[in-house]
Write a protein that holds these residues in place. Sequence first.
Motif, mmCIF file in Angstrom:
data_model
loop_
_atom_site.group_PDB
_atom_site.id
_atom_site.type_symbol
_atom_site.label_atom_id
_atom_site.label_comp_id
_atom_site.label_asym_id
_atom_site.label_seq_id
_atom_site.Cartn_x
_atom_site.Cartn_y
_atom_site.Cartn_z
ATOM 1 N N VAL A 10 39.660 -6.674 -11.151
ATOM 2 C CA VAL A 10 38.424 -6.700 -10.251
ATOM 3 C C VAL A 10 37.973 -5.092 -10.053
ATOM 4 C CG1 VAL A 10 37.955 -6.952 -7.815
ATOM 5 C CG2 VAL A 10 39.313 -8.585 -8.837
ATOM 6 N N HIS A 11 36.698 -4.754 -10.315
ATOM 7 C CA HIS A 11 36.086 -3.511 -10.126
ATOM 8 C C HIS A 11 36.559 -3.082 -8.831
ATOM 9 C CE1 HIS A 11 33.168 -0.349 -10.362
ATOM 10 N NE2 HIS A 11 33.288 -0.445 -11.655
ATOM 11 N N LYS A 12 36.358 -1.849 -8.594
ATOM 12 C CA LYS A 12 36.914 -1.137 -7.676
ATOM 13 C C LYS A 12 35.884 -1.089 -6.386
ATOM 14 C CE LYS A 12 35.281 3.452 -8.869
ATOM 15 N NZ LYS A 12 35.682 4.740 -9.196
ATOM 16 N N ASP A 13 34.763 -1.391 -6.689
ATOM 17 C CA ASP A 13 33.548 -1.710 -5.629
ATOM 18 C C ASP A 13 33.229 -3.011 -5.324
ATOM 19 O OD1 ASP A 13 32.029 -2.517 -7.726
ATOM 20 O OD2 ASP A 13 30.518 -1.048 -7.564
ATOM 21 N N ILE A 23 43.124 -15.353 -8.314
ATOM 22 C CA ILE A 23 44.276 -15.682 -9.096
ATOM 23 C C ILE A 23 44.181 -15.588 -10.548
ATOM 24 C CG2 ILE A 23 46.395 -17.369 -9.153
ATOM 25 C CD1 ILE A 23 45.187 -18.232 -6.417
ATOM 26 N N GLY A 24 45.249 -14.747 -11.033
ATOM 27 C CA GLY A 24 45.229 -14.696 -12.571
ATOM 28 C C GLY A 24 44.407 -14.261 -13.335
ATOM 29 N N HIS A 30 31.340 -5.121 -11.196
ATOM 30 C CA HIS A 30 30.928 -4.299 -10.138
ATOM 31 C C HIS A 30 29.817 -4.612 -9.135
ATOM 32 C CE1 HIS A 30 27.333 -1.959 -11.563
ATOM 33 N NE2 HIS A 30 27.672 -2.307 -12.674
ATOM 34 N N ARG A 31 29.967 -4.235 -7.954
ATOM 35 C CA ARG A 31 28.970 -4.969 -7.007
ATOM 36 C C ARG A 31 28.904 -6.466 -6.755
ATOM 37 N NH1 ARG A 31 24.074 -4.560 -7.765
ATOM 38 N NH2 ARG A 31 23.917 -4.599 -10.000
ATOM 39 N N SER A 32 29.784 -7.061 -7.135
ATOM 40 C CA SER A 32 29.866 -8.516 -6.874
ATOM 41 C C SER A 32 30.845 -8.611 -5.552
ATOM 42 C CB SER A 32 30.656 -9.076 -7.860
ATOM 43 O OG SER A 32 29.823 -9.229 -9.132
ATOM 44 N N SER A 33 30.892 -9.806 -5.180
ATOM 45 C CA SER A 33 31.372 -9.873 -3.823
ATOM 46 C C SER A 33 31.992 -11.463 -3.875
ATOM 47 C CB SER A 33 30.842 -9.730 -2.725
ATOM 48 O OG SER A 33 29.665 -10.737 -2.804
ATOM 49 N N ILE A 34 33.575 -11.324 -3.204
ATOM 50 C CA ILE A 34 34.067 -12.726 -3.265
ATOM 51 C C ILE A 34 34.600 -12.911 -1.864
ATOM 52 C CG2 ILE A 34 36.275 -14.178 -3.938
ATOM 53 C CD1 ILE A 34 34.462 -13.017 -6.472
ATOM 54 N N TRP A 35 33.569 -14.038 -1.228
ATOM 55 C CA TRP A 35 33.717 -14.102 0.187
ATOM 56 C C TRP A 35 35.002 -14.955 0.729
ATOM 57 C CZ3 TRP A 35 30.424 -11.628 3.223
ATOM 58 C CH2 TRP A 35 29.162 -10.589 2.574
ATOM 59 N N TYR A 36 34.974 -15.034 2.146
ATOM 60 C CA TYR A 36 35.904 -15.534 3.121
ATOM 61 C C TYR A 36 36.240 -17.010 2.450
ATOM 62 C CZ TYR A 36 34.731 -11.618 5.823
ATOM 63 O OH TYR A 36 34.335 -10.324 6.182
ATOM 64 N N GLY A 37 37.651 -17.249 2.484
ATOM 65 C CA GLY A 37 38.111 -18.501 2.019
ATOM 66 C C GLY A 37 38.035 -18.935 0.384
ATOM 67 N N CYS A 38 37.352 -18.044 -0.414
ATOM 68 C CA CYS A 38 36.842 -18.332 -1.650
ATOM 69 C C CYS A 38 38.290 -18.309 -2.719
ATOM 70 C CB CYS A 38 36.167 -17.246 -2.322
ATOM 71 S SG CYS A 38 34.614 -17.443 -1.848
ATOM 72 N N VAL A 39 38.433 -18.990 -3.534
ATOM 73 C CA VAL A 39 39.668 -19.289 -4.510
ATOM 74 C C VAL A 39 38.965 -19.106 -5.935
ATOM 75 C CG1 VAL A 39 41.646 -20.535 -5.182
ATOM 76 C CG2 VAL A 39 41.036 -20.562 -2.746
ATOM 77 N N ASN A 45 43.343 -20.868 -17.702
ATOM 78 C CA ASN A 45 41.898 -20.453 -18.613
ATOM 79 C C ASN A 45 41.424 -19.185 -17.793
ATOM 80 O OD1 ASN A 45 40.081 -20.462 -20.745
ATOM 81 N ND2 ASN A 45 40.361 -22.505 -21.107
ATOM 82 N N SER A 46 40.677 -18.761 -18.380
ATOM 83 C CA SER A 46 39.905 -17.424 -17.755
ATOM 84 C C SER A 46 38.509 -17.666 -16.972
ATOM 85 C CB SER A 46 39.358 -16.391 -18.739
ATOM 86 O OG SER A 46 38.765 -16.983 -19.841
ATOM 87 N N ILE A 47 38.350 -16.666 -15.849
ATOM 88 C CA ILE A 47 37.149 -16.891 -15.319
ATOM 89 C C ILE A 47 36.625 -15.610 -15.237
ATOM 90 C CG2 ILE A 47 36.179 -16.961 -12.923
ATOM 91 C CD1 ILE A 47 38.617 -18.771 -12.125
ATOM 92 N N ARG A 48 35.420 -15.380 -15.493
ATOM 93 C CA ARG A 48 34.608 -14.077 -15.609
ATOM 94 C C ARG A 48 33.337 -14.040 -14.785
ATOM 95 N NH1 ARG A 48 38.730 -13.338 -17.642
ATOM 96 N NH2 ARG A 48 39.349 -12.853 -19.497
ATOM 97 N N VAL A 49 33.299 -13.015 -13.790
ATOM 98 C CA VAL A 49 32.227 -12.716 -12.900
ATOM 99 C C VAL A 49 31.393 -11.504 -13.306
ATOM 100 C CG1 VAL A 49 31.551 -12.786 -10.507
ATOM 101 C CG2 VAL A 49 33.481 -14.241 -11.211
ATOM 102 N N GLY A 50 30.140 -11.888 -13.415
ATOM 103 C CA GLY A 50 29.320 -10.380 -13.765
ATOM 104 C C GLY A 50 29.281 -9.553 -12.739
ATOM 105 N N THR A 51 28.034 -8.786 -12.854
ATOM 106 C CA THR A 51 27.730 -7.409 -11.888
ATOM 107 C C THR A 51 26.703 -8.144 -11.011
ATOM 108 O OG1 THR A 51 25.931 -6.475 -13.121
ATOM 109 C CG2 THR A 51 28.126 -5.982 -13.612
ATOM 110 N N GLY A 52 26.740 -7.761 -9.521
ATOM 111 C CA GLY A 52 26.028 -8.238 -8.521
ATOM 112 C C GLY A 52 25.911 -9.624 -8.096
ATOM 113 N N THR A 53 26.982 -10.333 -8.420
ATOM 114 C CA THR A 53 27.007 -11.722 -8.103
ATOM 115 C C THR A 53 27.944 -12.000 -6.727
ATOM 116 O OG1 THR A 53 26.802 -12.648 -10.439
ATOM 117 C CG2 THR A 53 28.188 -13.746 -8.962
ATOM 118 N N ASN A 54 27.342 -13.010 -6.088
ATOM 119 C CA ASN A 54 28.336 -13.291 -5.182
ATOM 120 C C ASN A 54 28.686 -14.734 -4.917
ATOM 121 O OD1 ASN A 54 26.135 -15.140 -2.965
ATOM 122 N ND2 ASN A 54 24.836 -13.267 -4.286
#
Length: 205
Positions: A10-13, A23-24, A30-39, A45-54
């Motif tokens: 997870v990028h530091k910002d 998990i895992g 960077h600049r993304s956000s994972i909000w309250y209660g998210c899993v 398998n893998s999960i990839r989340v890009g930049t600036g995504t919420n």
Amino acid sequence: MNIFDKVPKVHKDVFVAPSASVIGDVEVGHRSSIWYGCVPRGDVNSIRVGTGTNIQDNSLVHVAKSNLSGKVLPTIIGDNVTVGHSAVLHGCTVEDEAFVGMGAVLLDRVVVEKHGMVAGGALVRQNTKTPSGEVWGGNPARVLKKLSEEEIAFISQSAANYCNLARAHAVENAKPFDEIEFEKMLRKKFARRDEEYGSLGVDRP
């Protein structure tokens, strides 16, 4: 949380809410956000989340090791994507600058193309591709209309708004306990009587 030999990256910002569980094998740009209660759970398998995504409150992102035809099913979420509250994404791809509405469900091998939108509460069945510039909704989901230029611009603006909001939440969540208690004391000290609720004796900060 690590699982097996898989470690989140997870990028530091990135703002990860304290009640979220990352998990895992999960990477978040960077600049993304994972909000309250998210899993986001990348165990088999893998999960990839890009930049600036919420990925908003109470959403679930999961994967599958493979389907009946042996195809591996990671979940890939691009840049500047908005995933609304309580959405479920499973073994699917959401391309850059796409929008997934609140409570929507995306099943295995769904692809939401760039500038595509899935309406709130929609169920997008396995192996469905929602084309760029279209809104899909319903159960099962089908095309509802074409997006206007203003609506496409809204998708990008929504992602930008959440980047700014995430920074504010990150600041509040980083405050030490003593600072929080001091601010509570100040609010109580400078509370004023709210005339609208005066008959109830309610004080408002």
